[in-house]
Design a protein around this motif. Structure first.
Motif, PDB file in Angstrom:
ATOM      1  N   ARG A 250       0.893  -1.282  -0.015  1.00 33.96           N
ATOM      2  CA  ARG A 250      -0.004  -0.025   0.188  1.00 33.96           C
ATOM      3  C   ARG A 250       0.898   1.310   0.067  1.00 33.96           C
ATOM      4  O   ARG A 250       0.542   2.169  -0.507  1.00 33.96           O
ATOM      5  CB  ARG A 250      -0.815   0.065   1.098  1.00 33.96           C
ATOM      6  CG  ARG A 250      -1.965   1.059   1.207  1.00 33.96           C
ATOM      7  CD  ARG A 250      -3.094   0.687   2.506  1.00 33.96           C
ATOM      8  NE  ARG A 250      -2.257   0.519   3.410  1.00 33.96           N
ATOM      9  CZ  ARG A 250      -2.290   1.474   4.680  1.00 33.96           C
ATOM     10  NH1 ARG A 250      -2.586   2.399   4.377  1.00 33.96           N
ATOM     11  NH2 ARG A 250      -1.649   1.047   5.794  1.00 33.96           N
ATOM     12  N   ARG A 251       1.889   1.357   0.854  1.00 35.77           N
ATOM     13  CA  ARG A 251       2.626   2.472   0.814  1.00 35.77           C
ATOM     14  C   ARG A 251       3.391   2.744  -0.519  1.00 35.77           C
ATOM     15  O   ARG A 251       3.542   3.917  -1.013  1.00 35.77           O
ATOM     16  CB  ARG A 251       3.744   2.391   2.190  1.00 35.77           C
ATOM     17  CG  ARG A 251       2.874   2.485   3.601  1.00 35.77           C
ATOM     18  CD  ARG A 251       4.067   2.097   4.564  1.00 35.77           C
ATOM     19  NE  ARG A 251       5.390   2.631   4.379  1.00 35.77           N
ATOM     20  CZ  ARG A 251       6.346   2.237   5.018  1.00 35.77           C
ATOM     21  NH1 ARG A 251       6.266   1.046   5.794  1.00 35.77           N
ATOM     22  NH2 ARG A 251       7.666   2.933   4.843  1.00 35.77           N
ATOM     23  N   LEU A 252       3.960   1.730  -0.897  1.00 31.96           N
ATOM     24  CA  LEU A 252       4.609   1.838  -2.155  1.00 31.96           C
ATOM     25  C   LEU A 252       3.622   2.488  -3.403  1.00 31.96           C
ATOM     26  O   LEU A 252       3.922   3.334  -4.178  1.00 31.96           O
ATOM     27  CB  LEU A 252       5.262   0.649  -2.977  1.00 31.96           C
ATOM     28  CG  LEU A 252       6.079  -0.243  -2.025  1.00 31.96           C
ATOM     29  CD1 LEU A 252       6.838  -1.200  -2.618  1.00 31.96           C
ATOM     30  CD2 LEU A 252       7.356   1.015  -1.538  1.00 31.96           C
ATOM     31  N   ALA A 253       2.474   2.159  -3.536  1.00 29.32           N
ATOM     32  CA  ALA A 253       1.423   2.502  -4.364  1.00 29.32           C
ATOM     33  C   ALA A 253       1.020   3.755  -4.163  1.00 29.32           C
ATOM     34  O   ALA A 253       1.004   4.709  -4.952  1.00 29.32           O
ATOM     35  CB  ALA A 253       0.189   1.462  -4.370  1.00 29.32           C
ATOM     36  N   GLU A 254       0.908   4.050  -2.803  1.00 28.58           N
ATOM     37  CA  GLU A 254       0.583   5.492  -2.702  1.00 28.58           C
ATOM     38  C   GLU A 254       1.675   6.539  -2.949  1.00 28.58           C
ATOM     39  O   GLU A 254       1.289   7.878  -3.427  1.00 28.58           O
ATOM     40  CB  GLU A 254       0.171   5.648  -1.013  1.00 28.58           C
ATOM     41  CG  GLU A 254      -1.161   4.947  -0.638  1.00 28.58           C
ATOM     42  CD  GLU A 254      -1.488   5.121   0.788  1.00 28.58           C
ATOM     43  OE1 GLU A 254      -0.655   5.305   1.633  1.00 28.58           O
ATOM     44  OE2 GLU A 254      -2.590   4.624   1.275  1.00 28.58           O
ATOM     45  N   THR A 255       2.836   6.033  -2.698  1.00 27.38           N
ATOM     46  CA  THR A 255       4.109   7.024  -3.090  1.00 27.38           C
ATOM     47  C   THR A 255       4.017   7.251  -4.595  1.00 27.38           C
ATOM     48  O   THR A 255       4.297   8.129  -5.046  1.00 27.38           O
ATOM     49  CB  THR A 255       5.192   6.332  -2.663  1.00 27.38           C
ATOM     50  OG1 THR A 255       5.135   6.257  -1.150  1.00 27.38           O
ATOM     51  CG2 THR A 255       6.551   7.204  -3.027  1.00 27.38           C
ATOM     52  N   ALA A 256       3.837   6.015  -5.357  1.00 23.54           N
ATOM     53  CA  ALA A 256       3.778   5.966  -6.753  1.00 23.54           C
ATOM     54  C   ALA A 256       2.806   6.845  -7.443  1.00 23.54           C
ATOM     55  O   ALA A 256       3.260   7.684  -8.121  1.00 23.54           O
ATOM     56  CB  ALA A 256       3.869   4.499  -7.341  1.00 23.54           C
TER      57      ALA A 256
END
Lengths: 380, 303
Positions: A250-256
């Protein structure tokens, strides 16, 4: 006293006023017009504001050799511009697009992918026209990709095939993307009958989480095997989508889809705008590129709508597709799908086409990345 | 389902077979250039810094060709004189690519080293991996000047017909002929000036890619929708029948009958809303913030 006057005269030579030419002012006015369109009309503000301001930055007249211009090696702008020249901003944007795009509409109605393929005819129509106008094949390919209605793809391909034309191509692509509602609506109305515009399509079915996770993996493997040269764009698009759908990143997706894409969009917009220095931008070729870009959007929209109309001839009642979603086959996510929804509701306020139009819309993103890969492999 | 599976397997087999055939088409290889005695001053050196005679092998096709397992010889009676080892990825030649084989006389030096030296007046043969079929040959003239190459030139780059053979300056690893340094764009301008071929090809590929995805997601969608699930027969199994009988024996009022009828309707017509797992637990949901603090911690690396 004499020395002071000399110093002031010398300083004057370094100012923008002393080096100003009419072409600089023209480009600054265009930049201001872009910003005005973005703020007043709210047409693609996230892109037009940075591009417009970049145009102003790039066209401030200056004494050469100060090492501040975007085309001077080692300047700050030049370093930021490398992301465009080397083509690594566009894949990062695709990562963000993948992480923010819900492919459910496409997964639930895979047949609508074909509309995304038909709308890519805009790319190849513009390619043929550009060749006719005397552009070299690599330049024609870079110009043609404007018809994909996908800014990052246009920048990626033009940086590889025709770097000298990239400024005009990028500005043209983003301008017409902003003008999608203006360009597409009359074509859609002209090519469809009232009866066709009233066709109701069923709501897309619910898509399970498993399907959403499988989609980017299978989609990437298949498309990359067919067009390996599209790897940077397709890889990042599907990787971003996997980050979104896997449920464990989730965190990676939100950053991307958040800070990363915002930073890259700012930089790409600003540097592309700044690359439009008057001496490189205000040429006959730029005018031709703008004309071809407009034609490519018209061809893409026309082909998308006509493809659905022809397809409908072979479909049974109840399975027919509303041709108003044909325009959404060009990428321009989600603007072209919104146009389908708006024009559809004008005919029948209860007919919501948005979710159905999203399927060819995201298929258009995949299709234009595939088309870019093909052009790169033939002409790069 | 069987029919669908068969279609998928057939398609996969066709694609696989097509790929395999494409990769093994060694008949598209030619010996494009041979140097017998290199120039003593300016010469193309091998990985050991030695200037030996060399043979250039060129892939004139538009596909990848692997020449691992092929043979090179200068003796028509010994076609397996020097073999190219299999299993080295560098023996895969891409479209219009070439490789240089060094005639050092010692094939143990590496994949691209031959166990004989080139002698003037002899003919060099490239032999297929069956050890019998000669793919191509090139005679080295007795009077070939030192430092010069005998090379095949393509007059027709479109058809890649190398019918012009003469002495020339060596050009290892590049296409012989006047169009050798052309960019892809220039080649396209010459071969497809109006762009029709590229357009037709590209449109076909875009449609092909999206049709493949359409087929895959069409099939997977049907699977996930449960189209291929075995339909219920509409008959009540024995266990259910016994349960209904027991319920009717215990209580004979109208409410029981109505409840059983409603349950049967839902069961037989598959109108139950969803399938519950009947497992009650507290799971780590990614949508939940309940242990958000823990999510921000970095895990200690394992040693």
């Amino acid at each position: 006293m004499h020395q002071i006057v000399d110093s002031l005269q010398q300083f004057w030579q370094f100012t923008g006023f002393a080096n100003c030419q009419i072409v600089n002012l023209i480009m600054i006015v265009i930049g201001v017009a872009f910003i005005t369109m973005a703020i007043v009309k709210e047409w693609e503000p996230l892109l037009l504001v940075p591009i417009g301001f970049g145009m102003i930055i790039g066209n401030i007249p200056m004494f050469p050799g100060l090492n501040v211009s975007i085309y001077e090696d080692g300047s700050v702008l030049n370093i930021l511009y490398q992301g465009v020249r080397q083509g690594w901003y566009p894949p990062l944007i695709f990562l963000g697009i993948g992480a923010m795009t819900d492919f459910s509409a496409l997964i639930s109605q895979p047949r609508l992918m074909l509309i995304g393929a038909a709308a890519q005819m805009g790319i190849f129509g513009a390619y043929l026209l550009a060749l006719t106008l005397g552009f070299a094949p690599n330049e024609a390919g870079a110009i043609g990709i404007i018809g994909g209605a996908d800014g990052p793809t246009a920048i990626f391909l033009s940086s590889k095939l025709a770097p000298d034309l990239m400024g005009a191509i990028a500005v043209s692509a983003y301008s017409y993307m902003a003008l999608v509602p203006v360009i597409q609506r009359p074509i859609m109305l002209a090519l469809t009958t009232k009866k066709e515009r009233l066709i109701k399509m069923p709501r897309p079915r619910e898509v399970s989480q498993k399907e959403k996770v499988i989609f980017p993996i299978v989609g990437f493997i298949m498309t990359a095997f067919i067009v390996p040269s599209g790897l940077p764009l397709l890889g990042m698009l599907f990787f971003g989508n996997l980050l979104k759908e896997s449920g464990v990143t989730r965190r990676l997706a939100e950053t991307a889809r958040g800070p990363l894409i915002d930073v890259v969009t700012t930089l790409i917009g600003l540097t592309v705008g700044a690359s439009t220095q008057a001496d490189k931008f205000l040429t006959g070729n730029s005018l031709k590129i703008f004309a071809l870009g407009l034609l490519s959007f018209i061809i893409a929209t026309t082909c998308g709508v006509l493809f659905v109309k022809i397809w409908n001839l072979f479909l049974k009642e109840g399975q027919k597709i509303n041709p108003l979603i044909g325009n959404a086959g060009v990428s321009a996510v989600p603007d072209s799908a919104r146009v389908s929804e708006v024009v559809g509701r004008e005919s029948d306020p209860k007919n919501h086409l948005l979710m159905n139009a999203m399927a060819p819309n995201v298929a258009g993103v995949i299709g234009s990345a595939v088309a870019a890969g093909i052009l790169l492999s033939f002409l790069g | 389902m069987n029919r669908t599976l068969k279609t998928i397997i057939t398609l996969a087999a066709t694609v696989f077979a097509g790929t395999a055939l494409r990769a093994q088409n060694v008949s598209d290889l030619i010996i494009s250039e041979v140097v017998a005695v290199p120039d003593s001053v300016v010469s193309f050196k091998d990985d050991f810094g030695q200037a030996n005679g060399w043979i250039e092998v060129f892939n004139k096709s538009q596909g990848t060709v692997n020449f691992g397992g092929c043979f090179v010889t200068d003796d028509i009676h010994n076609l397996k004189k020097s073999s190219i080892p299999k299993g080295d990825l560098r023996t895969k030649l891409g479209p219009r690519q070439s490789a240089v084989l060094y005639a050092s006389g010692d094939s143990r030096q590496g994949t691209f080293y031959l166990n004989f030296k080139i002698e003037k007046g002899k003919t060099i043969y490239l032999v297929s991996n069956d050890g019998k079929s000669i793919i191509d040959s090139l005679g080295v003239p007795q009077n070939l000047a030192d430092g010069k190459a005998i090379a095949k030139f393509a007059n027709d780059k479109k058809e890649m017909i190398f019918d012009d053979i003469h002495e020339a300056d060596p050009t290892p690893m590049s296409i012989n002929g006047k169009h050798g340094s052309e960019s892809k764009s220039q080649i396209m301008a010459r071969e497809d000036p109006h762009g029709y071929t590229l357009t037709a090809t590209s449109v076909a590929v875009v449609f092909f890619a999206l049709i493949i995805l359409y087929i895959i997601y069409g099939i997977s969608g049907e699977i996930f929708k449960g189209t291929f699930k075995r339909k219920k027969s509409g008959k009540i199994d024995d266990e259910t029948a016994a349960a209904i009988a027991m319920a009717l024996d215990m209580d004979d009022n109208g409410e029981t009958y109505a409840a059983i009828a409603a349950a049967l309707e839902l069961y037989l017509h598959d109108t139950v809303h969803d399938n519950e797992s009947f497992v009650l637990t507290i799971q780590d949901s990614p949508a939940s913030e309940w242990r958000n603090k823990a999510l921000t911690f970095r895990k200690a690396p394992r040693n």
